[in-house]
Design an enzyme around this catalytic site. Structure first.
Site, PDB file in Angstrom:
ATOM      1  N   ASP A  57       0.840  -1.185   0.000  1.00 34.31           N
ATOM      2  CA  ASP A  57       0.000   0.000   0.000  1.00 34.31           C
ATOM      3  C   ASP A  57       0.884   1.247   0.000  1.00 34.31           C
ATOM      4  O   ASP A  57       1.837   1.332   0.788  1.00 34.31           O
ATOM      5  CB  ASP A  57      -0.880  -0.033   1.259  1.00 34.31           C
ATOM      6  CG  ASP A  57      -1.969   1.018   1.261  1.00 34.31           C
ATOM      7  OD1 ASP A  57      -1.874   1.999   0.515  1.00 34.31           O
ATOM      8  OD2 ASP A  57      -2.920   0.850   2.049  1.00 34.31           O
ATOM      9  N   GLU A  82      -7.758   4.850  -6.289  1.00 30.86           N
ATOM     10  CA  GLU A  82      -9.139   4.472  -6.523  1.00 30.86           C
ATOM     11  C   GLU A  82      -9.645   5.411  -7.608  1.00 30.86           C
ATOM     12  O   GLU A  82      -9.462   6.627  -7.512  1.00 30.86           O
ATOM     13  CB  GLU A  82      -9.968   4.636  -5.252  1.00 30.86           C
ATOM     14  CG  GLU A  82      -9.556   3.717  -4.108  1.00 30.86           C
ATOM     15  CD  GLU A  82     -10.011   2.283  -4.333  1.00 30.86           C
ATOM     16  OE1 GLU A  82     -10.837   2.045  -5.237  1.00 30.86           O
ATOM     17  OE2 GLU A  82      -9.549   1.397  -3.598  1.00 30.86           O
ATOM     18  N   THR A 132      -6.034  13.243 -13.587  1.00 28.22           N
ATOM     19  CA  THR A 132      -7.190  13.121 -14.457  1.00 28.22           C
ATOM     20  C   THR A 132      -7.714  14.478 -14.907  1.00 28.22           C
ATOM     21  O   THR A 132      -7.526  15.485 -14.217  1.00 28.22           O
ATOM     22  CB  THR A 132      -8.312  12.363 -13.716  1.00 28.22           C
ATOM     23  OG1 THR A 132      -9.529  12.429 -14.463  1.00 28.22           O
ATOM     24  CG2 THR A 132      -8.582  12.991 -12.353  1.00 28.22           C
ATOM     25  N   ASP A 133      -8.416  14.481 -16.040  1.00 30.28           N
ATOM     26  CA  ASP A 133      -9.076  15.707 -16.483  1.00 30.28           C
ATOM     27  C   ASP A 133     -10.287  16.060 -15.623  1.00 30.28           C
ATOM     28  O   ASP A 133     -10.800  17.184 -15.678  1.00 30.28           O
ATOM     29  CB  ASP A 133      -9.497  15.597 -17.954  1.00 30.28           C
ATOM     30  CG  ASP A 133     -10.466  14.458 -18.238  1.00 30.28           C
ATOM     31  OD1 ASP A 133     -10.782  13.682 -17.314  1.00 30.28           O
ATOM     32  OD2 ASP A 133     -10.913  14.327 -19.398  1.00 30.28           O
ATOM     33  N   GLU A 134     -10.747  15.126 -14.799  1.00 31.51           N
ATOM     34  CA  GLU A 134     -11.942  15.382 -13.994  1.00 31.51           C
ATOM     35  C   GLU A 134     -11.718  16.444 -12.929  1.00 31.51           C
ATOM     36  O   GLU A 134     -12.680  17.002 -12.401  1.00 31.51           O
ATOM     37  CB  GLU A 134     -12.448  14.079 -13.366  1.00 31.51           C
ATOM     38  CG  GLU A 134     -12.868  13.060 -14.404  1.00 31.51           C
ATOM     39  CD  GLU A 134     -13.711  11.937 -13.841  1.00 31.51           C
ATOM     40  OE1 GLU A 134     -14.440  12.169 -12.864  1.00 31.51           O
ATOM     41  OE2 GLU A 134     -13.640  10.817 -14.386  1.00 31.51           O
ATOM     42  N   TYR A 158     -14.274  11.332  -6.116  1.00 33.27           N
ATOM     43  CA  TYR A 158     -13.079  10.881  -6.824  1.00 33.27           C
ATOM     44  C   TYR A 158     -12.275  12.065  -7.351  1.00 33.27           C
ATOM     45  O   TYR A 158     -11.068  12.177  -7.097  1.00 33.27           O
ATOM     46  CB  TYR A 158     -13.454   9.957  -7.985  1.00 33.27           C
ATOM     47  CG  TYR A 158     -12.348   9.831  -9.014  1.00 33.27           C
ATOM     48  CD1 TYR A 158     -11.128   9.257  -8.676  1.00 33.27           C
ATOM     49  CD2 TYR A 158     -12.518  10.303 -10.315  1.00 33.27           C
ATOM     50  CE1 TYR A 158     -10.100   9.153  -9.601  1.00 33.27           C
ATOM     51  CE2 TYR A 158     -11.495  10.198 -11.248  1.00 33.27           C
ATOM     52  CZ  TYR A 158     -10.298   9.631 -10.892  1.00 33.27           C
ATOM     53  OH  TYR A 158      -9.278   9.535 -11.809  1.00 33.27           O
ATOM     54  N   SER A 161     -10.617  14.022  -4.628  1.00 32.52           N
ATOM     55  CA  SER A 161      -9.452  13.349  -4.045  1.00 32.52           C
ATOM     56  C   SER A 161      -8.231  13.471  -4.949  1.00 32.52           C
ATOM     57  O   SER A 161      -7.108  13.653  -4.478  1.00 32.52           O
ATOM     58  CB  SER A 161      -9.768  11.871  -3.765  1.00 32.52           C
ATOM     59  OG  SER A 161      -9.898  11.127  -4.963  1.00 32.52           O
ATOM     60  N   LYS A 162      -8.425  13.402  -6.257  1.00 30.31           N
ATOM     61  CA  LYS A 162      -7.306  13.573  -7.180  1.00 30.31           C
ATOM     62  C   LYS A 162      -6.833  15.024  -7.200  1.00 30.31           C
ATOM     63  O   LYS A 162      -5.628  15.290  -7.307  1.00 30.31           O
ATOM     64  CB  LYS A 162      -7.704  13.120  -8.589  1.00 30.31           C
ATOM     65  CG  LYS A 162      -7.920  11.619  -8.717  1.00 30.31           C
ATOM     66  CD  LYS A 162      -6.670  10.807  -8.432  1.00 30.31           C
ATOM     67  CE  LYS A 162      -5.642  10.931  -9.542  1.00 30.31           C
ATOM     68  NZ  LYS A 162      -4.473  10.037  -9.321  1.00 30.31           N
ATOM     69  N   ASN A 188      -9.239   7.019 -20.527  1.00 27.63           N
ATOM     70  CA  ASN A 188      -8.438   5.993 -21.196  1.00 27.63           C
ATOM     71  C   ASN A 188      -9.305   4.810 -21.606  1.00 27.63           C
ATOM     72  O   ASN A 188     -10.314   4.507 -20.964  1.00 27.63           O
ATOM     73  CB  ASN A 188      -7.335   5.487 -20.276  1.00 27.63           C
ATOM     74  CG  ASN A 188      -6.105   6.371 -20.247  1.00 27.63           C
ATOM     75  OD1 ASN A 188      -4.977   5.885 -20.262  1.00 27.63           O
ATOM     76  ND2 ASN A 188      -6.304   7.678 -20.185  1.00 27.63           N
ATOM     77  N   PRO A 291     -25.616  10.793  -9.478  1.00 28.08           N
ATOM     78  CA  PRO A 291     -25.553  12.134  -8.870  1.00 28.08           C
ATOM     79  C   PRO A 291     -24.326  12.907  -9.354  1.00 28.08           C
ATOM     80  O   PRO A 291     -23.221  12.367  -9.454  1.00 28.08           O
ATOM     81  CB  PRO A 291     -25.448  11.830  -7.366  1.00 28.08           C
ATOM     82  CG  PRO A 291     -25.994  10.450  -7.202  1.00 28.08           C
ATOM     83  CD  PRO A 291     -25.639   9.722  -8.459  1.00 28.08           C
TER      84      PRO A 291
END
Length: 385
Positions: A57, A82, A132-134, A158, A161-162, A188, A291
């Site tokens: 981990d 994640e 990520t692009d998010e 998510y 968190s990134k 991806n 959501p």
């Protein structure tokens, strides 16, 4: 030696194989082997003496420090995360633990290791965060694609968190001088993607004669990037990227979800037609939207093209057909990952009908007992390293 975290997952395993095949140096592969980590993804690397796998981990600071001291990598590529938005809605805590706390612990270990390196090794060391692009949030239909300077506006646990992890990486560069690089990629697709994501899910459900679930009206837009092109871009950023910089990685393939699913069905109609001669299109089913579902993502990747000379090597149509053929030719891999726990998740997320056949072709899987036994062998092997 390069340390890759999350190297048994979808992007991570493709990156490990790319580094072994194209870069040539040894790879230390650290993965926790959660549900999406799959040692079958690394089958081609097991006989390669340059590949060292350790189950662990990134939040285990003592383990990380020991691995860094033992193997002395010249770079850390952090892909451990994640990554599924739907799961982050139901279980945000695990996303905070891995994506935020885990990244922080990895950064702390990297900083201590880097600080003690001899001057020449210290100058060449890099910590590369794959993001990520998010983190840029949802774009209006007429808005230009997000460039590296776009403000962060995450809309899911998510993405948040990134975003937090990206800020930690930036802070370690600005505060401590740690030579970091960050890449933000678009969606991806390609071989070995766990079938909870749209493309492999659609392929799997089509072949199992189940409903192919599409959220809402299906008009949400994503920018698609083949995983092997992504791996090539990561290698270019690692080789020549400027420390402290962020590089967006995308292929300018904006496609609405419903158009993508229809293209998958049309490709399957050509590659493996249904026995009854009917198109796979009949299996498409619109389901309740999730959501906070972002309407559009789009990446401006001009910087990495201009500064580092990277460009995607395949068209979206060619890459998608290659991906469909991979899943058709690797049905044993699919059966091995679609366990009882996977089926329970699909039923929970998309409704009870989404994981039941529409015809008389039931799906299969190893089952939880076989999966546990397989992972148990990994624990023994990892302990012996």
């Amino acid at each position: 030696m390069i340390l890759v975290t999350g190297g048994a997952g979808f992007i991570g395993s493709n990156l490990v194989r790319y580094l072994l095949d194209s870069v040539g140096g040894p790879v230390l592969n650290l993965d926790k082997l959660t549900y999406a980590g799959n040692l079958e993804n690394l089958a081609s690397a097991w006989g390669d003496q340059r590949h060292v796998f350790v189950r662990g981990d990134i939040a285990d600071g003592e383990l990380i420090a020991g691995l860094l001291a033992q193997h002395r990598p010249r770079a850390i590529l952090n892909l451990a995360a994640e990554s599924h938005v739907d799961r982050s809605i139901h279980d945000p805590d695990s996303f905070m633990q891995t994506n935020v706390v885990g990244t922080f612990r990895l950064l702390e270990a990297a900083r201590a290791y880097w600080t003690a390196l001899p001057a020449d090794e210290k100058a060449g060391f890099r910590f590369l965060q794959v993001s990520t692009d998010e983190v840029y949030g949802s774009l209006d239909g007429a808005a230009p694609p997000a460039a590296e300077g776009a403000p962060y506006a995450p809309n899911s646990p998510y993405a948040a968190s990134k975003a937090a992890a990206d800020h930690l990486v930036r802070s370690f560069h600005r505060t401590y001088g740690l030579p970091t690089l960050t890449t933000n990629c678009s969606n991806n697709y390609g071989p070995c993607q766990f079938p909870e994501k749209l493309i492999p899910l659609a392929i799997h459900h089509a072949l199992e004669d189940k409903q192919i679930p599409v959220y809402g009206d299906g008009r949400n837009i994503r920018d698609w990037l083949h995983v092997e092109d992504h791996c090539a871009a990561i290698a270019r950023v690692l080789a020549d990227g400027r420390p402290g910089e962020t590089y967006n990685i995308g292929a300018t393939n904006e496609v609405a979800n419903i158009a993508l699913v229809k293209l998958i069905c049309a490709t399957l109609d050509q590659e493996q037609p249904r026995r009854d001669g009917v198109s796979y299109l009949r299996q498409i089913a619109f389901v309740a939207d999730r959501p906070g579902h972002d309407r559009r993502y789009a990446i401006d990747a001009e910087k990495v093209r201009r500064e580092l000379g990277w460009a995607p090597s395949r068209s979206f149509e060619a890459g998608l057909r290659q991906t469909v053929r991979w899943y058709l030719n690797n049905q044993d891999w699919v059966r091995n990952v679609t366990t009882g726990a996977y089926r329970d998740w699909i039923a929970r997320q998309y409704g009870a009908g989404a994981d039941h056949p529409q015809g008389d072709h039931p799906g299969g899987g190893l089952g939880n007992a076989a999966l546990s036994a397989h992972q148990g062998g990994v624990e023994t092997a990892a302990a012996g390293l």
